[in-house]
Design a protein around this motif. Structure first.
Motif, PDB file in Angstrom:
ATOM      1  N   SER A  15       0.868  -1.172  -0.073  1.00  0.00           N
ATOM      2  CA  SER A  15       0.015  -0.050  -0.006  1.00  0.00           C
ATOM      3  C   SER A  15       0.746   1.414   0.027  1.00  0.00           C
ATOM      4  O   SER A  15       0.303   2.377  -0.335  1.00  0.00           O
ATOM      5  CB  SER A  15      -1.049   0.062   1.270  1.00  0.00           C
ATOM      6  OG  SER A  15      -0.199  -0.066   2.431  1.00  0.00           O
ATOM      7  N   TYR A 155      12.898  -5.756  16.595  1.00  0.00           N
ATOM      8  CA  TYR A 155      13.024  -5.628  15.116  1.00  0.00           C
ATOM      9  C   TYR A 155      14.405  -6.196  14.577  1.00  0.00           C
ATOM     10  O   TYR A 155      14.189  -7.131  13.612  1.00  0.00           O
ATOM     11  CB  TYR A 155      13.087  -4.001  14.874  1.00  0.00           C
ATOM     12  CG  TYR A 155      13.006  -3.594  13.547  1.00  0.00           C
ATOM     13  CD1 TYR A 155      11.977  -3.829  12.720  1.00  0.00           C
ATOM     14  CD2 TYR A 155      14.380  -3.306  12.722  1.00  0.00           C
ATOM     15  CE1 TYR A 155      11.848  -3.561  11.252  1.00  0.00           C
ATOM     16  CE2 TYR A 155      14.240  -2.981  11.463  1.00  0.00           C
ATOM     17  CZ  TYR A 155      12.873  -3.005  10.849  1.00  0.00           C
ATOM     18  OH  TYR A 155      12.910  -2.465   9.535  1.00  0.00           O
ATOM     19  N   THR A 190      10.545   6.425   3.760  1.00  0.00           N
ATOM     20  CA  THR A 190       9.171   6.186   3.663  1.00  0.00           C
ATOM     21  C   THR A 190       8.549   6.404   4.976  1.00  0.00           C
ATOM     22  O   THR A 190       9.065   7.175   5.925  1.00  0.00           O
ATOM     23  CB  THR A 190       9.181   4.437   3.637  1.00  0.00           C
ATOM     24  OG1 THR A 190       9.895   3.928   4.879  1.00  0.00           O
ATOM     25  CG2 THR A 190       9.902   3.771   2.717  1.00  0.00           C
TER      26      THR A 190
HETATM   27  P1  NAP Z   1       5.980   1.371   5.630  1.00  0.00           P
HETATM   28  O1  NAP Z   1       5.683   2.650   4.734  1.00  0.00           O
HETATM   29  O2  NAP Z   1       5.561   1.502   7.127  1.00  0.00           O
HETATM   30  O3  NAP Z   1       4.786   0.320   5.305  1.00  0.00           O
HETATM   31  C1  NAP Z   1       4.524  -0.961   5.770  1.00  0.00           C
HETATM   32  C2  NAP Z   1       3.757  -1.918   4.800  1.00  0.00           C
HETATM   33  O4  NAP Z   1       3.489  -3.022   5.820  1.00  0.00           O
HETATM   34  C3  NAP Z   1       2.529  -1.083   4.513  1.00  0.00           C
HETATM   35  O5  NAP Z   1       2.076  -1.665   3.364  1.00  0.00           O
HETATM   36  C4  NAP Z   1       1.444  -1.912   5.620  1.00  0.00           C
HETATM   37  O6  NAP Z   1       0.107  -2.034   5.199  1.00  0.00           O
HETATM   38  C5  NAP Z   1       2.085  -3.215   5.786  1.00  0.00           C
HETATM   39  N1  NAP Z   1       1.747  -3.989   6.959  1.00  0.00           N
HETATM   40  C6  NAP Z   1       2.006  -3.625   8.527  1.00  0.00           C
HETATM   41  N2  NAP Z   1       1.597  -4.447   9.053  1.00  0.00           N
HETATM   42  C7  NAP Z   1       1.081  -5.516   8.207  1.00  0.00           C
HETATM   43  C8  NAP Z   1       0.171  -6.646   8.674  1.00  0.00           C
HETATM   44  N3  NAP Z   1       0.190  -7.143  10.204  1.00  0.00           N
HETATM   45  N4  NAP Z   1      -0.115  -7.365   7.731  1.00  0.00           N
HETATM   46  C9  NAP Z   1       0.168  -6.876   6.570  1.00  0.00           C
HETATM   47  N5  NAP Z   1       0.706  -5.972   6.090  1.00  0.00           N
HETATM   48  C10 NAP Z   1       1.292  -5.250   7.196  1.00  0.00           C
HETATM   49  O7  NAP Z   1       7.234   0.446   5.767  1.00  0.00           O
HETATM   50  P2  NAP Z   1       8.475   0.465   4.745  1.00  0.00           P
HETATM   51  O8  NAP Z   1       9.418   1.605   5.225  1.00  0.00           O
HETATM   52  O9  NAP Z   1       7.953   0.738   3.216  1.00  0.00           O
HETATM   53  O10 NAP Z   1       9.078  -0.889   4.977  1.00  0.00           O
HETATM   54  C11 NAP Z   1       8.625  -2.225   4.238  1.00  0.00           C
HETATM   55  C12 NAP Z   1       9.940  -3.292   4.715  1.00  0.00           C
HETATM   56  O11 NAP Z   1      11.154  -2.796   4.521  1.00  0.00           O
HETATM   57  C13 NAP Z   1       9.529  -3.579   6.160  1.00  0.00           C
HETATM   58  O12 NAP Z   1       9.778  -5.071   6.243  1.00  0.00           O
HETATM   59  C14 NAP Z   1      10.499  -2.859   6.531  1.00  0.00           C
HETATM   60  O13 NAP Z   1      11.122  -3.489   8.031  1.00  0.00           O
HETATM   61  C15 NAP Z   1      11.815  -3.002   5.779  1.00  0.00           C
HETATM   62  N6  NAP Z   1      12.740  -1.895   6.073  1.00  0.00           N
HETATM   63  C16 NAP Z   1      12.613  -0.544   6.033  1.00  0.00           C
HETATM   64  C17 NAP Z   1      13.406   0.389   5.814  1.00  0.00           C
HETATM   65  C18 NAP Z   1      13.233   1.750   5.803  1.00  0.00           C
HETATM   66  O14 NAP Z   1      14.109   2.645   6.174  1.00  0.00           O
HETATM   67  N7  NAP Z   1      12.082   2.300   5.474  1.00  0.00           N
HETATM   68  C19 NAP Z   1      14.754   0.023   6.105  1.00  0.00           C
HETATM   69  C20 NAP Z   1      15.058  -1.377   6.447  1.00  0.00           C
HETATM   70  C21 NAP Z   1      13.841  -2.148   6.367  1.00  0.00           C
HETATM   71  P3  NAP Z   1      -0.929  -0.870   5.767  1.00  0.00           P
HETATM   72  O15 NAP Z   1      -0.747   0.407   4.754  1.00  0.00           O
HETATM   73  O16 NAP Z   1      -2.202  -1.561   5.607  1.00  0.00           O
HETATM   74  O17 NAP Z   1      -0.752  -0.464   7.075  1.00  0.00           O
END
Ligand code: NAP
Length: 248
Positions: A15, A155, A190
């Motif tokens: 999303s 985490y 993000t």
């Molecule tokens: P984000 O913008 O917070 O988006 C999180 C996504 O996960 C949203 O689509 C959310 O859906 C979904 N989600 C949350 N809880 C869920 C659940 N229980 N079941 C199914 N879907 C769920 O996160 P992001 O930054 O894009 O991160 C995506 C991935 O990259 C994660 O695994 C995160 O740990 C990893 N990551 C991110 C970063 C960073 O700097 N951003 C760095 C390293 C790793 P809704 O919209 O419906 O809530």
């Protein structure tokens, strides 16, 4: 060469953020994309942005922390657009706290959503991939799974667990033509990183040789490579995408 036409790619958490960028990238490559959100409004938003960009696929509702929800999704995929040949386990959350203050609930929520979900969703997708003798699984980890980070023991444990899971499964199912890899982003712009205090952001930037945050599209490009024919001989690896902030 791999022909993505007719192949379904399931991207959890599509999303917004990194998952959205991955879903769009795989859609542009020609995959039929099943993108998930936790709410109906979110899944409708996904369906809309697919339509706007003329991407084949649909939005679905999924809570990766609940087995029934995973079962429901698999049923509707199999009855509809088809079983996934590509799975991107991207959905993830943070519940940061110093360990001394961390509630058991905060620990469990993160482990259940980030790590136990790998078991649930991947297991549900494995049979059809095994039957097809082709599959690509990409698990989204994080740089902190390797480096550690104060205030994120839950985490970091979940992400280190994802990488062990990835290596183990790669050994288990390589003979079936299925590759399993992890992508470990660094500090990406993000919603997950948008509320950090300015001083913390500056502190992070000072540790990144490329001196900027990463973009979700830069993570999506690596996922695209891993599922393409160029990535066919890579399995069990963790690919870091972090501007040089962690160099082991
Ligand atoms: P984000 O913008 O917070 O988006 C999180 C996504 O996960 C949203 O689509 C959310 O859906 C979904 N989600 C949350 N809880 C869920 C659940 N229980 N079941 C199914 N879907 C769920 O996160 P992001 O930054 O894009 O991160 C995506 C991935 O990259 C994660 O695994 C995160 O740990 C990893 N990551 C991110 C970063 C960073 O700097 N951003 C760095 C390293 C790793 P809704 O919209 O419906 O809530």
């Amino acid at each position: 060469m791999l022909d993505p036409k007719g192949k379904v790619a399931l991207v959890t958490g599509a999303s917004r953020g990194i998952g959205k960028a991955i879903a769009l990238e795989l859609g542009r490559q020609g995959f039929t994309v099943a993108g998930t959100a936790t709410t109906d409004a979110g899944s409708e938003r996904i369906a809309r942005y697919f339509a706007e960009q003329e991407i084949s696929g649909d939005g679905f509702r999924l809570d990766v922390s609940a087995s029934e929800s995973v079962g429901d999704l698999m049923q509707s995929l199999q009855a509809g657009i088809g079983a996934p040949a590509v799975l991107v386990n991207n959905a993830g959350i943070t519940r940061d706290n110093l360990l001394l203050r961390m509630k058991e609930e905060e620990w469990n929520e993160v482990i259940n959503t980030n790590l136990n979900s790998m078991f649930r969703v991947t297991r549900a997708c494995l049979k059809p991939m095994t039957r097809a003798r082709w599959g690509r699984i990409v698990n989204i980890s994080s740089v902190v799974g390797s480096s550690g980070n104060p205030g994120q023991s839950n985490y970091c444990a979940s992400k280190a667990g994802i990488e062990g899971f990835t290596r183990s499964l790669a050994r288990e199912i390589g003979s079936r033509g299925i590759t399993v890899n992890a992508v470990a982003p660094g500090f990406i712009e993000t919603d997950m990183t948008s509320n950090l205090p300015e001083t913390q952001v500056q502190g992070m930037l000072n540790q990144i040789p490329l001196r900027r945050l990463g973009r979700a599209e830069e993570v999506a490009a690596v996922v695209r490579f891993l599922v393409s024919s160029g990535g066919a001989y890579i399995t069990g690896e963790t690919v870091h995408v972090n501007g040089g902030m962690y160099l082991a």
